[in-house]
Scaffold this motif. Structure first.
Motif, PDB file in Angstrom:
ATOM      1  N   ARG A  31      54.739  19.175  33.691  1.00  0.00           N
ATOM      2  CA  ARG A  31      55.100  19.303  32.279  1.00  0.00           C
ATOM      3  C   ARG A  31      56.360  18.504  31.947  1.00  0.00           C
ATOM      4  O   ARG A  31      56.441  17.855  30.900  1.00  0.00           O
ATOM      5  N   LEU A  32      57.348  18.544  32.839  1.00  0.00           N
ATOM      6  CA  LEU A  32      58.558  17.751  32.619  1.00  0.00           C
ATOM      7  C   LEU A  32      58.250  16.252  32.642  1.00  0.00           C
ATOM      8  O   LEU A  32      58.806  15.481  31.862  1.00  0.00           O
ATOM      9  N   GLU A  33      57.371  15.847  33.534  1.00  0.00           N
ATOM     10  CA  GLU A  33      56.996  14.428  33.617  1.00  0.00           C
ATOM     11  C   GLU A  33      56.301  13.977  32.334  1.00  0.00           C
ATOM     12  O   GLU A  33      56.559  12.888  31.827  1.00  0.00           O
ATOM     13  N   ARG A  34      55.430  14.818  31.796  1.00  0.00           N
ATOM     14  CA  ARG A  34      54.771  14.475  30.523  1.00  0.00           C
ATOM     15  C   ARG A  34      55.789  14.356  29.396  1.00  0.00           C
ATOM     16  O   ARG A  34      55.709  13.457  28.559  1.00  0.00           O
ATOM     17  N   ALA A  35      56.751  15.284  29.359  1.00  0.00           N
ATOM     18  CA  ALA A  35      57.785  15.228  28.317  1.00  0.00           C
ATOM     19  C   ALA A  35      58.625  13.966  28.473  1.00  0.00           C
ATOM     20  O   ALA A  35      58.999  13.330  27.483  1.00  0.00           O
ATOM     21  N   HIS A  36      58.928  13.587  29.711  1.00  0.00           N
ATOM     22  CA  HIS A  36      59.709  12.373  29.960  1.00  0.00           C
ATOM     23  C   HIS A  36      58.933  11.140  29.519  1.00  0.00           C
ATOM     24  O   HIS A  36      59.492  10.246  28.883  1.00  0.00           O
ATOM     25  N   THR A  37      57.652  11.094  29.832  1.00  0.00           N
ATOM     26  CA  THR A  37      56.835   9.945  29.437  1.00  0.00           C
ATOM     27  C   THR A  37      56.759   9.845  27.921  1.00  0.00           C
ATOM     28  O   THR A  37      56.889   8.759  27.351  1.00  0.00           O
ATOM     29  N   LYS A  38      56.578  10.974  27.253  1.00  0.00           N
ATOM     30  CA  LYS A  38      56.531  10.977  25.787  1.00  0.00           C
ATOM     31  C   LYS A  38      57.863  10.528  25.201  1.00  0.00           C
ATOM     32  O   LYS A  38      57.910   9.724  24.267  1.00  0.00           O
ATOM     33  N   ALA A  39      58.972  11.025  25.750  1.00  0.00           N
ATOM     34  CA  ALA A  39      60.292  10.642  25.255  1.00  0.00           C
ATOM     35  C   ALA A  39      60.555   9.163  25.505  1.00  0.00           C
ATOM     36  O   ALA A  39      61.138   8.471  24.662  1.00  0.00           O
ATOM     37  N   ALA A  60      65.845  10.491  28.811  1.00  0.00           N
ATOM     38  CA  ALA A  60      65.671  10.230  30.238  1.00  0.00           C
ATOM     39  C   ALA A  60      66.802  10.858  31.042  1.00  0.00           C
ATOM     40  O   ALA A  60      66.575  11.433  32.109  1.00  0.00           O
ATOM     41  N   ALA A  61      68.029  10.779  30.523  1.00  0.00           N
ATOM     42  CA  ALA A  61      69.166  11.391  31.218  1.00  0.00           C
ATOM     43  C   ALA A  61      69.005  12.907  31.271  1.00  0.00           C
ATOM     44  O   ALA A  61      69.291  13.533  32.296  1.00  0.00           O
ATOM     45  N   ARG A  62      68.541  13.498  30.172  1.00  0.00           N
ATOM     46  CA  ARG A  62      68.308  14.942  30.188  1.00  0.00           C
ATOM     47  C   ARG A  62      67.188  15.311  31.158  1.00  0.00           C
ATOM     48  O   ARG A  62      67.244  16.345  31.817  1.00  0.00           O
ATOM     49  N   TYR A  63      66.162  14.455  31.245  1.00  0.00           N
ATOM     50  CA  TYR A  63      65.061  14.703  32.183  1.00  0.00           C
ATOM     51  C   TYR A  63      65.566  14.710  33.621  1.00  0.00           C
ATOM     52  O   TYR A  63      65.244  15.600  34.401  1.00  0.00           O
TER      53      TYR A  63
END
Length: 128
Positions: A31-39, A60-63
């Motif tokens: 889920r975090l990876e999907r959010a990072h890709t979207k961001a 990306a820094a927050r990820y």
């Protein structure tokens, strides 16, 4: 303090809890990876901003900050599992049914149970 049945059951329950946590954390990281890709896509699709416009830390820094926290959680889970499993197997192998091995084993099971309860809650309410 504990019986042989307690340590035998503990030696079987701890790996089961570890497997459950591994699956749950896999879902969290996906889920975090999907959010990072979207961001990442959103940041590159935006029009260029003036150099004086500061939007704060990038997504990306927050990820990666979140990923660092999950690495710490993985270390804590691994240490909890290793301490509990080692103390349970040590008690079984050498028949050391002392309060120290009991408390280490029971504490590890309790902590792994707490981790297993908290992980889905974090997945549903704590991630983007």
């Amino acid at each position: 303090m504990g019986t042989e049945a307690f340590y035998a059951t503990s030696a079987q329950v701890l790996p089961t809890l570890l497997i459950a946590l591994t699956v749950e954390i896999g879902f969290l990281l996906t889920r975090l990876e999907r959010a990072h890709t979207k961001a990442h896509r959103e940041e590159h699709d935006m029009a260029p901003q003036p150099f004086f416009f500061y939007r704060g830390p990038s997504r990306a820094a927050r990820y990666f900050a979140r990923l660092g926290r999950w690495q710490l959680a993985a270390v804590l889970i691994s240490l909890t599992f290793l301490v509990g499993e080692f103390s349970a197997l040590l008690a079984l192998a050498h028949r050391w049914f002392y309060p120290g091995t009991f408390y280490l084993t029971a504490g590890s099971i309790a902590m792994m149970g707490i981790y297993a309860v908290i992980a889905p809650i974090i997945r549903w309410y704590g991630t983007p």
